[in-house]
Design an enzyme around this catalytic site. Sequence first.
Site, short mmCIF file in Angstrom:
data_model
loop_
_atom_site.label_atom_id
_atom_site.label_comp_id
_atom_site.label_asym_id
_atom_site.label_seq_id
_atom_site.Cartn_x
_atom_site.Cartn_y
_atom_site.Cartn_z
N CYS A 134 5.83 -7.73 3.74
CA CYS A 134 5.22 -8.19 2.50
C CYS A 134 4.71 -7.05 1.65
O CYS A 134 4.08 -7.28 0.61
CB CYS A 134 4.09 -9.18 2.78
SG CYS A 134 2.69 -8.45 3.67
N HIS A 165 -1.43 1.06 -9.52
CA HIS A 165 -1.41 -0.08 -10.44
C HIS A 165 -0.23 0.02 -11.40
O HIS A 165 0.40 -0.98 -11.74
CB HIS A 165 -2.71 -0.11 -11.25
CG HIS A 165 -3.88 -0.64 -10.48
ND1 HIS A 165 -5.17 -0.18 -10.67
CD2 HIS A 165 -3.96 -1.57 -9.51
CE1 HIS A 165 -5.98 -0.82 -9.85
NE2 HIS A 165 -5.28 -1.66 -9.13
N ARG A 189 -2.24 7.18 0.07
CA ARG A 189 -1.14 6.56 -0.67
C ARG A 189 -1.34 6.63 -2.17
O ARG A 189 -0.40 6.38 -2.94
CB ARG A 189 -0.96 5.11 -0.23
CG ARG A 189 -1.98 4.14 -0.77
CD ARG A 189 -1.80 2.77 -0.18
NE ARG A 189 -2.27 1.73 -1.09
CZ ARG A 189 -2.39 0.46 -0.77
NH1 ARG A 189 -2.07 0.06 0.45
NH2 ARG A 189 -2.80 -0.43 -1.64
N ARG A 228 -2.74 -13.13 -1.72
CA ARG A 228 -3.82 -12.14 -1.68
C ARG A 228 -5.14 -12.80 -2.11
O ARG A 228 -5.54 -12.70 -3.26
CB ARG A 228 -3.49 -10.97 -2.62
CG ARG A 228 -2.22 -10.20 -2.25
CD ARG A 228 -2.05 -9.06 -3.25
NE ARG A 228 -0.98 -8.14 -2.88
CZ ARG A 228 0.19 -8.08 -3.51
NH1 ARG A 228 0.45 -8.89 -4.50
NH2 ARG A 228 1.10 -7.19 -3.13
N ASN A 247 2.72 -0.62 2.56
CA ASN A 247 1.88 0.32 1.80
C ASN A 247 0.91 1.05 2.72
O ASN A 247 0.87 2.28 2.76
CB ASN A 247 1.09 -0.42 0.72
CG ASN A 247 1.97 -1.20 -0.22
OD1 ASN A 247 3.18 -1.06 -0.23
ND2 ASN A 247 1.36 -2.05 -1.03
N ASP A 248 0.12 0.28 3.46
CA ASP A 248 -0.85 0.90 4.36
C ASP A 248 -0.19 1.48 5.60
O ASP A 248 -0.64 2.51 6.13
CB ASP A 248 -1.92 -0.11 4.77
CG ASP A 248 -3.06 -0.18 3.77
OD1 ASP A 248 -3.39 0.86 3.19
OD2 ASP A 248 -3.61 -1.28 3.56
N ARG A 264 -3.34 -14.62 3.33
CA ARG A 264 -4.00 -13.48 3.97
C ARG A 264 -5.51 -13.63 3.78
O ARG A 264 -5.98 -13.84 2.67
CB ARG A 264 -3.54 -12.16 3.33
CG ARG A 264 -4.20 -10.93 3.98
CD ARG A 264 -3.64 -9.63 3.44
NE ARG A 264 -4.01 -9.41 2.04
CZ ARG A 264 -3.52 -8.40 1.29
NH1 ARG A 264 -2.64 -7.57 1.81
NH2 ARG A 264 -3.91 -8.26 0.05
N GLU A 309 -0.26 -3.02 9.74
CA GLU A 309 -0.60 -1.93 8.82
C GLU A 309 -1.06 -0.70 9.58
O GLU A 309 -0.92 0.42 9.11
CB GLU A 309 -1.73 -2.39 7.88
CG GLU A 309 -1.36 -3.58 7.02
CD GLU A 309 -2.57 -4.21 6.37
OE1 GLU A 309 -2.67 -4.15 5.15
OE2 GLU A 309 -3.42 -4.75 7.12
#
Length: 588
Positions: free
Chosen positions: A520, A219, A483, A321, A472-473, A357, A449
């Site tokens: 993304c 975050h 992560r 999102r 990220n994933d 998404r 992902e």
Amino acid sequence: MTNQVGQPTTPEVADEASTEASETATGSITTLLPDSVTGTGVVPGIAYAPVVWKQGRPETLPHEPDVAQEDRAQEAAHLETAVETVAARLEDRASQVTGVASNVLSATAALARDRGWKRAALKLVKGGTPAPQAVVAAIAQFITTFEKLGGLMAERTTDLRDIRDRVIAELLGLPEPGVPTPAQPSVLFADDLAPADTAGLDPSVITALVTQLGGPTSHTAIIARQLAIPCIVAASKIGKIADGTRVLVDGGAGTIQLGIDEQEGARLVAEDAARREAIRSWRGPATTKDGRDVELLANVQDGAGARKAAESQARGVGLFRTELCFLNSEDEPSIEEQTGIYSEVFAAFAGHKVVVRTLDAGSDKPLKFANMEHEENPALGVRGVRIGLRDIELLTNQLDAVAAAAAARDEDAETPAWVMAPMVATIPEAKRFAQLARERGIKPGIMVEVPSVALLAPAFLEHVDFLSIGTNDLSQYTMAADRMSPHLATLTDPWQPAVLTLIAMTARAGADADKPVGVCGEAAADPLLACVLIGLGVTSLSMAASAVSGVGAQLAAVTFAQCQEAAEAVLSASDSASARERARTILG
């Protein structure tokens, strides 16, 4: 509690502080301070200012006597009042900000009111434990549980510790812990930062963020990008640097330097300010120096975020999102309610590309109406499309709402709604999702992902119209590294050659099939990495709206041939650090 140089610390790092104190016992602290400390740079930029440490947690008496039987009901009421005060304060902060910051603050307020930990604390109070100690013990149980679960659930432990500290301070009548308000521009140091700490930061006062813990997708990193504050995470050796020490922070290189002359520091900050001004003044279009067109899109989470993104140079939305709209919903929103929310995003980008998404619920984004009650490892569990295909009505309701929202937008829009499913791992999943989307006149795609999709990208592209890479994933699953773990931040770095190789394979499959492949994930917001991604064959980049101009300005400074050269160079690198350095050498 403070460490040997005066900054607040927490019990979690007390042992490390004691070790450092013993190391400095034979000499002055000044002579033993490092010349520089390295962490993981997540938001580029230069800052030169004195350090200010986040205020530590309130102390509680270790051996307070049990609460008398006749006073326990009053002690329980005192605890409930303190919890509600903290939650209401967080909600008030959420109402004063927008976008990701508002969503994470609202989620933290909901976690403060969570019946699970509160029930455990009240049970202890009714047994005679004083309220502050009951809060510590109850939340410690949940922190242990979340840490055992691993995966993205581990990110919630920072939020839990933050809630614990705020509730204890309220119970003891102490000032709320967290970020101080310095009298001059300062660099904020902390063990870690919770959403409540970062969401309300004033970039004119806090000029950079440096944390000992955290990862590139925490975050802290996400909100720092939104605020365009230079940020470094996982800088584990900053504990010896005291309040007031002037440091030079380079968020791009991930370095914190001490002993920099004030004049030199001012010069470097001025150069960075000029670079930032060039970025702010960039107005597009997004092309490389030799005129190759690049599609830059925005990541959004609601109508307010979309309207703000529409003021940037983003051409559309590359990632909506949707799950962030419903984090606090007890029940599944109706089709009509969802349609209204989605319509705001389509209206903000009328006539432009909008990629929705479907619910990425599960793991670190639990939805009360969608999640499994308990999973041993939620990051590898029933999340994303796995929930939708398990509860098909949940998925079809959302697709119906997306179709209705798209139909209600500008009738002259040439681009149909695009929709993509997260956490797809098999071809049958992709095929089924595409069928459901096409039945509703929506352009179907899937997230990349899970490595299986990159490895079999040509086969997946036989069934869907586009791919969007969630770095990220993809980094997490490729490198088998949580992560959210600060100890593994170098492994989950999207500059890892293995991750970039999977991206290259996916982009090549898209080119062969003449279908678009975008990125993304947070990697798209890194100006240097964005050039590499374009060189690898990625056709679009979606990022926080605040990052669009920085990426656009960087692309405008290099040729497509340079991007391709950098892409080829990073694929043969041995690790993320050498990959980044090779790209920097070629791209400047």
